[in-house]
Design an enzyme around this catalytic site. Sequence first.
Site, short mmCIF file in Angstrom:
data_model
loop_
_atom_site.label_atom_id
_atom_site.label_comp_id
_atom_site.label_asym_id
_atom_site.label_seq_id
_atom_site.Cartn_x
_atom_site.Cartn_y
_atom_site.Cartn_z
N ASP A 41 0.80 -1.24 0.00
CA ASP A 41 0.00 0.00 0.00
C ASP A 41 0.83 1.28 0.00
O ASP A 41 0.31 2.34 0.31
CB ASP A 41 -0.98 -0.01 1.17
CG ASP A 41 -0.32 0.38 2.48
OD1 ASP A 41 0.84 -0.03 2.69
OD2 ASP A 41 -0.96 1.08 3.27
N GLU A 42 2.09 1.21 -0.34
CA GLU A 42 2.85 2.46 -0.46
C GLU A 42 3.94 2.33 -1.50
O GLU A 42 4.45 1.24 -1.75
CB GLU A 42 3.45 2.88 0.89
CG GLU A 42 4.33 1.85 1.50
CD GLU A 42 4.93 2.31 2.83
OE1 GLU A 42 5.50 3.40 2.90
OE2 GLU A 42 4.85 1.52 3.79
MG LIG Z 1 -0.38 2.76 4.59
#
Ligand SMILES: [Mg+2]
Length: 399
Positions: A112-113
């Site tokens: 998620d990054e």
């Molecule tokens: Mg995050």
Amino acid sequence: MNSTPEITGPRSILHVDMDAFYASVEVLDDPSLKGKPVIVGGTPEGRGVVSAASYEARAFGVHSAMSAARAIKLCPDGVFLRGRMDRYVEISRQIGAIFRDFTPLVEPLSIDEAFLDVTGCRRLFGSGEKIGHLIQDRIADELHLVASVGVASNKFLAKLGSDLEKPAGFVVIADDRAREILAALPIGRLWGVGKVSQQEMGRFGIRTVKDFLAVPEKLAVQQFGDHARHLRQLAVGYDTRPVIPSHEAKSIGNEITFGEDISEALHLQEVLDHLADKVARRVRNQGFVAKTITLKARYSDFSTFTRSESLPVPTDGSVEIRDVARQLLNHKLGRRGRALRLIGVTASNLGPAQETQGELFADPHKIKNRQLDQLMDKVHDRYGDMISRGVKSPHGRRK
Ligand SMILES: [Mg+2]
């Protein structure tokens, strides 16, 4: 391979980080959860480990890596969900596709990054700040999810920025503001300063970045080693590391330093199995396959050795990675019964997973292993680190 066009002047680096990612995806798919304390990764019976918590749950003090039992005590009305890794991976790919509409230079840090180097596409889309807003807006409009964005001239500052005003943060750290922002931060915010270093520095009265910079470089190097030189650069916001696109990502690894040195072969193999499984899972989660597996071993006297082996066909399978790691430990290391204080497994020579699928589906044995991996990934998602595939070998334990 991507060749980066020659750019003079400052770079534009973005760090985009999804807010409470797993929990937000759960709310997205079940709007009745909106506004509720959603906790992903544990069971209502208190088993497993929390892997994500919505901001409503965080208000109760729940955070990731906490045991579910503790989370229940803090937040008895929390909605506990098992988590659906396949769905998170699906959305992660959609987010990645948005990134790649702007630049091929995307380096995922986790599901998620990611870092994006948008220097080369400013002429097309506008400034780094403009591109950051376009990406944040597209994630909101198309995926109905919230991201925080940091914009700066390097990775260190961009990542710092994305974290400053979460959730839905948008922080530009201009070079001339960097020193001022950094000075006030605790020393632990510099990359590479872990708990041990923090304690050590604390003994010298160093608590903030400003404290650290007040120590003359020569003295800092004497006290904390050569690493101090690099830390001083980060401390003033200087970081030249490039954004490395995912298919060029160097490696994925896990290692463990033992509380007490271990010499027993079976014990070492069990730890190794666990590490290999963990690495394999991370390789799968990031959509990679790995061609090279490396074993790292450190003896009691701190001498450190690595042994590598390359596979004929790249893999993301737990069994394959574990078998190579075992082979390296038992037959290539030459340990001769000596005790180890550290052991590690790294997967490198990474490539995108989909390219090997044709080969994969030709082999029924691999299909079976793959199904088991997928099942175990789901189980892991539910129970955290309590279960891993490597620890109990399907072939039985070897002496
Ligand atoms: Mg995050």
